[in-house]
Design a protein around this motif. Sequence first.
Motif, PDB file in Angstrom:
ATOM      1  N   SER A 157       0.851  -1.178   0.000  1.00 56.32           N
ATOM      2  CA  SER A 157       0.000   0.000   0.000  1.00 56.32           C
ATOM      3  C   SER A 157       0.891   1.233   0.000  1.00 56.32           C
ATOM      4  CB  SER A 157      -0.922   0.003   1.216  1.00 56.32           C
ATOM      5  OG  SER A 157      -0.174   0.006   2.411  1.00 56.32           O
ATOM      6  N   SER A 158       0.281   2.376  -0.254  1.00 58.51           N
ATOM      7  CA  SER A 158       1.074   3.594  -0.314  1.00 58.51           C
ATOM      8  C   SER A 158       0.300   4.774   0.229  1.00 58.51           C
ATOM      9  CB  SER A 158       1.499   3.876  -1.764  1.00 58.51           C
ATOM     10  OG  SER A 158       0.369   4.125  -2.583  1.00 58.51           O
ATOM     11  N   ASP A 159       1.025   5.746   0.671  1.00 56.74           N
ATOM     12  CA  ASP A 159       0.470   7.002   1.160  1.00 56.74           C
ATOM     13  C   ASP A 159       1.267   8.109   0.500  1.00 56.74           C
ATOM     14  OD1 ASP A 159      -0.181   8.443   4.450  1.00 56.74           O
ATOM     15  OD2 ASP A 159      -0.300   9.274   2.435  1.00 56.74           O
ATOM     16  N   HIS A 160       0.752   8.602  -0.610  1.00 57.88           N
ATOM     17  CA  HIS A 160       1.504   9.603  -1.362  1.00 57.88           C
ATOM     18  C   HIS A 160       1.658  10.895  -0.586  1.00 57.88           C
ATOM     19  CE1 HIS A 160       2.371   7.295  -4.746  1.00 57.88           C
ATOM     20  NE2 HIS A 160       1.187   7.278  -5.280  1.00 57.88           N
ATOM     21  N   GLY A 161       0.711  11.145   0.300  1.00 54.14           N
ATOM     22  CA  GLY A 161       0.841  12.368   1.085  1.00 54.14           C
ATOM     23  C   GLY A 161       2.132  12.388   1.880  1.00 54.14           C
ATOM     24  N   ASP A 162       2.509  11.214   2.370  1.00 50.97           N
ATOM     25  CA  ASP A 162       3.740  11.088   3.142  1.00 50.97           C
ATOM     26  C   ASP A 162       4.877  10.489   2.328  1.00 50.97           C
ATOM     27  OD1 ASP A 162       1.975  10.214   6.193  1.00 50.97           O
ATOM     28  OD2 ASP A 162       2.583  12.153   5.390  1.00 50.97           O
ATOM     29  N   GLU A 163       4.629  10.240   1.042  1.00 49.44           N
ATOM     30  CA  GLU A 163       5.652   9.634   0.193  1.00 49.44           C
ATOM     31  C   GLU A 163       6.161   8.339   0.829  1.00 49.44           C
ATOM     32  OE1 GLU A 163       5.971  12.288  -3.115  1.00 49.44           O
ATOM     33  OE2 GLU A 163       7.406  10.681  -2.709  1.00 49.44           O
ATOM     34  N   THR A 164       5.242   7.509   1.274  1.00 41.67           N
ATOM     35  CA  THR A 164       5.618   6.275   1.957  1.00 41.67           C
ATOM     36  C   THR A 164       4.898   5.091   1.333  1.00 41.67           C
ATOM     37  OG1 THR A 164       5.917   7.502   4.019  1.00 41.67           O
ATOM     38  CG2 THR A 164       5.736   5.121   4.186  1.00 41.67           C
ATOM     39  N   VAL A 165       5.596   3.992   1.225  1.00 39.22           N
ATOM     40  CA  VAL A 165       4.997   2.750   0.765  1.00 39.22           C
ATOM     41  C   VAL A 165       5.212   1.689   1.845  1.00 39.22           C
ATOM     42  CG1 VAL A 165       7.082   1.983  -0.447  1.00 39.22           C
ATOM     43  CG2 VAL A 165       4.860   1.107  -1.141  1.00 39.22           C
ATOM     44  N   PHE A 166       4.225   0.816   1.987  1.00 43.82           N
ATOM     45  CA  PHE A 166       4.248  -0.188   3.032  1.00 43.82           C
ATOM     46  C   PHE A 166       4.161  -1.591   2.436  1.00 43.82           C
ATOM     47  CE2 PHE A 166       3.620   3.028   6.212  1.00 43.82           C
ATOM     48  CZ  PHE A 166       2.806   3.978   5.608  1.00 43.82           C
ATOM     49  N   LEU A 167       4.668  -2.545   3.185  1.00 49.68           N
ATOM     50  CA  LEU A 167       4.494  -3.941   2.833  1.00 49.68           C
ATOM     51  C   LEU A 167       4.082  -4.678   4.099  1.00 49.68           C
ATOM     52  CD1 LEU A 167       4.733  -5.983   0.482  1.00 49.68           C
ATOM     53  CD2 LEU A 167       6.985  -6.586   1.401  1.00 49.68           C
ATOM     54  N   GLU A 168       2.815  -5.037   4.138  1.00 48.21           N
ATOM     55  CA  GLU A 168       2.282  -5.793   5.270  1.00 48.21           C
ATOM     56  C   GLU A 168       2.490  -7.262   4.961  1.00 48.21           C
ATOM     57  OE1 GLU A 168       0.603  -3.978   7.822  1.00 48.21           O
ATOM     58  OE2 GLU A 168       0.781  -5.803   8.997  1.00 48.21           O
ATOM     59  N   MET A 169       3.238  -7.936   5.831  1.00 45.64           N
ATOM     60  CA  MET A 169       3.577  -9.338   5.603  1.00 45.64           C
ATOM     61  C   MET A 169       2.961 -10.189   6.708  1.00 45.64           C
ATOM     62  SD  MET A 169       7.572  -8.921   4.446  1.00 45.64           S
ATOM     63  CE  MET A 169       8.105  -8.449   6.086  1.00 45.64           C
ATOM     64  N   THR A 170       2.140 -11.126   6.342  1.00 47.04           N
ATOM     65  CA  THR A 170       1.505 -12.021   7.304  1.00 47.04           C
ATOM     66  C   THR A 170       1.817 -13.469   6.947  1.00 47.04           C
ATOM     67  OG1 THR A 170      -0.555 -12.152   6.044  1.00 47.04           O
ATOM     68  CG2 THR A 170      -0.361 -10.352   7.644  1.00 47.04           C
ATOM     69  N   SER A 171       1.509 -14.356   7.870  1.00 44.70           N
ATOM     70  CA  SER A 171       1.756 -15.791   7.660  1.00 44.70           C
ATOM     71  C   SER A 171       3.164 -16.022   7.120  1.00 44.70           C
ATOM     72  CB  SER A 171       0.716 -16.365   6.685  1.00 44.70           C
ATOM     73  OG  SER A 171      -0.593 -16.181   7.181  1.00 44.70           O
ATOM     74  N   LEU A 172       4.114 -15.401   7.754  1.00 36.41           N
ATOM     75  CA  LEU A 172       5.490 -15.470   7.272  1.00 36.41           C
ATOM     76  C   LEU A 172       6.046 -16.883   7.376  1.00 36.41           C
ATOM     77  CD1 LEU A 172       6.746 -12.080   8.659  1.00 36.41           C
ATOM     78  CD2 LEU A 172       6.922 -12.802   6.287  1.00 36.41           C
ATOM     79  N   LYS A 173       6.891 -17.206   6.401  1.00 39.41           N
ATOM     80  CA  LYS A 173       7.511 -18.515   6.316  1.00 39.41           C
ATOM     81  C   LYS A 173       9.025 -18.349   6.358  1.00 39.41           C
ATOM     82  CE  LYS A 173       3.868 -19.932   3.077  1.00 39.41           C
ATOM     83  NZ  LYS A 173       3.594 -20.473   1.714  1.00 39.41           N
ATOM     84  N   PRO A 174       9.733 -19.396   6.770  1.00 40.43           N
ATOM     85  CA  PRO A 174      11.209 -19.293   6.771  1.00 40.43           C
ATOM     86  C   PRO A 174      11.777 -18.904   5.402  1.00 40.43           C
ATOM     87  CG  PRO A 174      10.518 -21.178   8.049  1.00 40.43           C
ATOM     88  CD  PRO A 174       9.277 -20.632   7.411  1.00 40.43           C
ATOM     89  N   GLU A 175      11.116 -19.323   4.346  1.00 38.32           N
ATOM     90  CA  GLU A 175      11.615 -18.980   3.009  1.00 38.32           C
ATOM     91  C   GLU A 175      11.403 -17.514   2.639  1.00 38.32           C
ATOM     92  OE1 GLU A 175       9.566 -21.504   3.844  1.00 38.32           O
ATOM     93  OE2 GLU A 175       8.035 -21.839   2.280  1.00 38.32           O
ATOM     94  N   ASP A 176      10.721 -16.764   3.492  1.00 35.43           N
ATOM     95  CA  ASP A 176      10.599 -15.323   3.286  1.00 35.43           C
ATOM     96  C   ASP A 176      11.818 -14.570   3.821  1.00 35.43           C
ATOM     97  OD1 ASP A 176       7.133 -15.624   4.139  1.00 35.43           O
ATOM     98  OD2 ASP A 176       7.974 -15.366   2.124  1.00 35.43           O
ATOM     99  N   THR A 177      12.705 -15.287   4.500  1.00 33.14           N
ATOM    100  CA  THR A 177      13.914 -14.675   5.035  1.00 33.14           C
ATOM    101  C   THR A 177      14.753 -14.083   3.913  1.00 33.14           C
ATOM    102  OG1 THR A 177      13.986 -16.112   6.971  1.00 33.14           O
ATOM    103  CG2 THR A 177      16.060 -15.099   6.271  1.00 33.14           C
TER     104      THR A 177
END
Length: 126
Positions: free
Chosen positions: A70-90
Amino acid sequence: VQLQASGGGLVQAGGSLRLSCAASGRSFNSFAMGWFRQAPGKEREFVAAISFNGKFTDYDDSVKGRFTISSDHGDETVFLEMTSLKPEDTAVYFCARAPWQAMGATPRLQDVYKFWGPGTQVTVSS
């Protein structure tokens, strides 16, 4: 443009993390933002991208349904919400900006991303 990612850390499998990427410096009329990652011994790979207008997103199949960009252009910020993380996401996660993109573009090719942050480490323990 300077990009700075934050929010990485150590989490157990099944847990969640939220990465943020703050941008500063020159702004372009339109751009896409993306997240990439590089695991030890592997090449850097595409994770997710969001269009300039925020209406379109794209995900690698390995994270689809678990990660949300997701992004918030007002703050010039982008986010990455990560759930159900797996060891292979390391991996080290990088945010990047692709300038001069069409409003709805969500590019996957690393070559079109001209600005990169230094990366933040995400470690998922089993």
